[in-house]
Scaffold this active site. Structure first.
Site, mmCIF file in Angstrom:
data_model
loop_
_atom_site.group_PDB
_atom_site.id
_atom_site.type_symbol
_atom_site.label_atom_id
_atom_site.label_comp_id
_atom_site.label_asym_id
_atom_site.label_seq_id
_atom_site.Cartn_x
_atom_site.Cartn_y
_atom_site.Cartn_z
ATOM 1 N N GLY A 51 0.839 -1.206 0.000
ATOM 2 C CA GLY A 51 0.000 0.000 0.000
ATOM 3 C C GLY A 51 0.867 1.247 0.000
ATOM 4 O O GLY A 51 1.836 1.327 0.752
ATOM 5 N N ARG A 112 1.044 -5.034 -5.602
ATOM 6 C CA ARG A 112 1.111 -6.267 -4.819
ATOM 7 C C ARG A 112 1.353 -7.360 -5.858
ATOM 8 O O ARG A 112 0.618 -7.458 -6.836
ATOM 9 C CB ARG A 112 -0.185 -6.486 -4.055
ATOM 10 C CG ARG A 112 -0.579 -5.259 -3.202
ATOM 11 C CD ARG A 112 -1.548 -5.632 -2.120
ATOM 12 N NE ARG A 112 -2.308 -4.494 -1.626
ATOM 13 C CZ ARG A 112 -1.951 -3.751 -0.571
ATOM 14 N NH1 ARG A 112 -0.857 -4.026 0.090
ATOM 15 N NH2 ARG A 112 -2.714 -2.750 -0.167
ATOM 16 N N ASP A 143 4.542 -4.570 6.259
ATOM 17 C CA ASP A 143 5.043 -5.861 6.763
ATOM 18 C C ASP A 143 5.097 -6.935 5.675
ATOM 19 O O ASP A 143 6.016 -7.756 5.657
ATOM 20 C CB ASP A 143 4.284 -6.315 8.005
ATOM 21 C CG ASP A 143 2.856 -6.706 7.691
ATOM 22 O OD1 ASP A 143 2.262 -6.067 6.812
ATOM 23 O OD2 ASP A 143 2.334 -7.639 8.336
ATOM 24 N N THR A 166 4.092 2.619 5.645
ATOM 25 C CA THR A 166 2.694 2.181 5.689
ATOM 26 C C THR A 166 1.921 3.088 6.633
ATOM 27 O O THR A 166 2.450 3.491 7.674
ATOM 28 C CB THR A 166 2.544 0.717 6.172
ATOM 29 O OG1 THR A 166 1.175 0.478 6.514
ATOM 30 C CG2 THR A 166 3.377 0.396 7.401
ATOM 31 N N ASP A 168 -0.412 2.109 8.412
ATOM 32 C CA ASP A 168 -0.952 1.289 9.507
ATOM 33 C C ASP A 168 -0.157 1.369 10.808
ATOM 34 O O ASP A 168 -0.669 1.020 11.871
ATOM 35 C CB ASP A 168 -1.024 -0.190 9.081
ATOM 36 C CG ASP A 168 -1.873 -0.400 7.841
ATOM 37 O OD1 ASP A 168 -2.731 0.469 7.564
ATOM 38 O OD2 ASP A 168 -1.685 -1.416 7.149
ATOM 39 N N ASP A 170 2.016 -0.597 11.865
ATOM 40 C CA ASP A 170 1.957 -1.910 12.514
ATOM 41 C C ASP A 170 3.273 -2.693 12.462
ATOM 42 O O ASP A 170 3.276 -3.902 12.712
ATOM 43 C CB ASP A 170 0.833 -2.751 11.871
ATOM 44 C CG ASP A 170 1.022 -2.923 10.376
ATOM 45 O OD1 ASP A 170 1.887 -2.238 9.789
ATOM 46 O OD2 ASP A 170 0.305 -3.736 9.771
ATOM 47 N N ARG A 212 -5.559 -2.305 8.717
ATOM 48 C CA ARG A 212 -5.484 -3.755 8.505
ATOM 49 C C ARG A 212 -5.824 -4.477 9.806
ATOM 50 O O ARG A 212 -6.917 -4.341 10.283
ATOM 51 C CB ARG A 212 -4.101 -4.126 7.990
ATOM 52 C CG ARG A 212 -4.167 -5.384 7.153
ATOM 53 C CD ARG A 212 -2.935 -5.621 6.373
ATOM 54 N NE ARG A 212 -3.087 -5.190 5.000
ATOM 55 C CZ ARG A 212 -2.179 -5.405 4.070
ATOM 56 N NH1 ARG A 212 -1.048 -5.998 4.365
ATOM 57 N NH2 ARG A 212 -2.392 -5.036 2.846
HETATM 58 P P1 ADP Z 1 2.417 -4.248 2.635
HETATM 59 O O1 ADP Z 1 3.874 -4.210 2.357
HETATM 60 O O2 ADP Z 1 1.779 -2.897 2.519
HETATM 61 O O3 ADP Z 1 2.088 -4.961 3.917
HETATM 62 P P2 ADP Z 1 1.459 -6.594 1.125
HETATM 63 O O4 ADP Z 1 1.165 -7.407 2.335
HETATM 64 O O5 ADP Z 1 0.441 -6.603 0.043
HETATM 65 O O6 ADP Z 1 1.724 -5.061 1.442
HETATM 66 O O7 ADP Z 1 2.833 -7.108 0.517
HETATM 67 C C1 ADP Z 1 3.393 -6.491 -0.632
HETATM 68 C C2 ADP Z 1 4.055 -7.524 -1.502
HETATM 69 O O8 ADP Z 1 5.143 -8.130 -0.806
HETATM 70 C C3 ADP Z 1 3.183 -8.695 -1.891
HETATM 71 O O9 ADP Z 1 2.330 -8.396 -2.979
HETATM 72 C C4 ADP Z 1 4.231 -9.716 -2.319
HETATM 73 O O10 ADP Z 1 4.727 -9.430 -3.592
HETATM 74 C C5 ADP Z 1 5.337 -9.451 -1.294
HETATM 75 N N1 ADP Z 1 5.246 -10.417 -0.190
HETATM 76 C C6 ADP Z 1 4.472 -10.362 0.901
HETATM 77 N N2 ADP Z 1 4.660 -11.429 1.706
HETATM 78 C C7 ADP Z 1 5.592 -12.184 1.089
HETATM 79 C C8 ADP Z 1 6.236 -13.432 1.392
HETATM 80 N N3 ADP Z 1 5.952 -14.113 2.505
HETATM 81 N N4 ADP Z 1 7.145 -13.909 0.510
HETATM 82 C C9 ADP Z 1 7.448 -13.242 -0.614
HETATM 83 N N5 ADP Z 1 6.882 -12.066 -0.941
HETATM 84 C C10 ADP Z 1 5.982 -11.540 -0.127
HETATM 85 O O1 F6P Z 2 -1.607 -1.441 4.442
HETATM 86 C C1 F6P Z 2 -2.203 -0.243 4.066
HETATM 87 C C2 F6P Z 2 -3.677 -0.429 3.810
HETATM 88 O O2 F6P Z 2 -4.215 0.830 3.450
HETATM 89 C C3 F6P Z 2 -4.465 -1.067 4.946
HETATM 90 O O3 F6P Z 2 -4.761 -0.141 5.966
HETATM 91 C C4 F6P Z 2 -5.678 -1.572 4.211
HETATM 92 O O4 F6P Z 2 -6.262 -2.656 4.892
HETATM 93 C C5 F6P Z 2 -5.106 -2.020 2.894
HETATM 94 O O5 F6P Z 2 -3.877 -1.314 2.721
HETATM 95 C C6 F6P Z 2 -6.016 -1.750 1.719
HETATM 96 O O6 F6P Z 2 -5.402 -2.257 0.590
HETATM 97 P P1 F6P Z 2 -5.910 -1.963 -0.904
HETATM 98 O O7 F6P Z 2 -5.497 -0.586 -1.255
HETATM 99 O O8 F6P Z 2 -5.204 -2.992 -1.717
HETATM 100 O O9 F6P Z 2 -7.386 -2.107 -0.880
#
Ligand code: ADP
Ligand code: F6P
Length: 363
Positions: A51, A112, A143, A166, A168, A170, A212
């Site tokens: 995000g 993502r 995360d 982020t 969040d 978190d 989240r």
């Molecule tokens: P954020 O970084 O905001 O928490 P996401 O949870 O969507 O966002 O993670 C972003 C991207 O990081 C995912 O689309 C994926 O490409 C990569 N990712 C997340 N978890 C893993 C994992 N366990 N192993 C490899 N890549 C990961």
């Molecule tokens: O991690 C940032 C965040 O905005 C969260 O607070 C929320 O749950 C999520 O991303 C929303 O994701 P998307 O933009 O893919 O709907």
């Protein structure tokens, strides 16, 4: 034997001498190690993932400029891990990051990427990294992005430094993440406006905020906007927060009420809670506002720009010191290094004193 006017025995002198030699050897080895790591790193890649968050641009700018200042080449990777897998990588000069510090979102775009979660996807990413001569990565994200970074770094023994980006807030081990302060201010701004209509119509408003699985935005947003309560996932499993809220006095001293609800399924979300109120407490006129992606946009606050600038430069310092598999964090205003394993643990505690404060102030 006499040292600085003090007599020491030959045995104690030998021990002292031995310690000095060991310490000197340690310093020299550490220095040599970090010099040889620096010699190995010539090009640093930077990407934003997951995000978007206000302040990511300030972080990209700081990483790019600090790297160039220290003699490194910089490659900008577009669309997070997707750009690594699909080879969307370009050289970044200092001009590439001009006039971006005040913009929300990310000039590098973000995504993502499912493919990066597979071994084949990560292999493609590694091949592109080699193709572009990238020797180290700076990953700006939440995360999920840092979990991906950790996986990739260990699979390919590749140096990566993470920056927490982020809204969040978190990530464990850092007081703040980039974007959190701006999102909080946006929430406060929105609630101030909703308050006008809530009080004019004497209604109960559930305002759903992002986060989240974490309640930082809801809790601090509630304090900042003078809301009656924050319903957050960290508390929800323990008590029926809605019941407590009604018991504690809506309509006893006030005719309107604002409650911030964290988006998590654990809280039931604002819609779920409103449904319950309609069934269980039909005497209340309830309305719902879901702030949604409004919270992720906008020009970053000074606090987020400063944090992002400090963290971006610190990421380059960390690589120069031979650090890897760590996230840059802030602890009481100081920059610290947090191992990825700790940062992604999802165990960052909320401040229970703030809940208490909210309770006290919502009489
Ligand atoms: P954020 O970084 O905001 O928490 P996401 O949870 O969507 O966002 O993670 C972003 C991207 O990081 C995912 O689309 C994926 O490409 C990569 N990712 C997340 N978890 C893993 C994992 N366990 N192993 C490899 N890549 C990961
Ligand atoms: O991690 C940032 C965040 O905005 C969260 O607070 C929320 O749950 C999520 O991303 C929303 O994701 P998307 O933009 O893919 O709907």
């Amino acid at each position: 034997m006499r040292i600085n006017g003090v007599y020491v025995s030959s045995r104690r002198f030998l021990l002292l001498f031995q310690k000095i030699i060991i310490f000197a050897a340690y310093c020299i080895t550490t220095k040599i190690e970090s010099v040889s790591i620096m010699a190995k790193i010539k090009t640093i890649g930077v990407l934003t993932s997951g995000g978007d968050a206000p302040g990511m641009n300030a972080a990209i700018r700081a990483v790019t400029r600090a790297a160039i200042y220290n003699g490194f080449k910089v490659k900008g990777i577009y669309r997070g891990y997707k750009g690594l897998v699909e080879d969307e990588i370009v050289e970044f000069k200092t001009q590439n990051v001009s006039n971006i510090i005040h913009h929300g979102g990310t000039i590098l775009k973000t995504a993502r990427c499912k493919e990066f979660k597979t071994v084949e996807g990560r292999q493609k990413a590694y091949d592109n990294i080699k193709k572009h001569g990238i020797d180290a990565l700076v990953v700006i994200g939440g995360d999920g992005s840092l979990s991906g970074a950790r996986q990739f770094a260990s699979e390919f023994d590749f140096p990566i430094v993470g920056i927490p980006g982020t809204i969040d807030n978190d990530l464990s081990g850092t007081d703040h993440t980039i974007g959190y302060d701006t999102a909080l201010n946006t929430i406060m701004w929105c609630v101030d406006r909703i308050r006008d209509t809530a009080s004019s119509h004497e209604r109960l408003f559930f305002i759903e905020v992002m986060g989240r699985e974490a309640g930082f935005l809801a809790l601090n947003g509630a304090i900042a906007s003078g809301a009656e309560a924050a319903l957050i996932p960290e508390i929800a499993p323990e008590v029926d927060q809605l019941k407590e809220l009604v018991k504690s006095g809506f309509r006893k001293t006030k005719n309107s009420s604002i409650v911030l609800v964290a988006e998590s399924p654990v809280t039931g979300g604002a819609m779920g809670l409103a449904e319950r109120v309609r069934k269980e407490y039909p005497q209340y006129e309830v309305r719902v506002t879901i702030l949604g992606h409004l919270q992720r946009g906008g020009s970053p606050t000074a606090q987020d720009r400063i944090l992002a600038s400090r963290m971006g430069a610190a990421a380059i310092d960390a690589l120069m010191e031979g650090q890897r598999n760590i996230m840059i964090g802030d602890d009481d205003e100081k920059i610290i290094y947090v191992p990825f394993s700790k940062a992604i643990r999802k165990d960052k505690p909320i401040d229970r004193d703030l809940l208490e404060l909210l309770n006290k102030l919502s009489l």
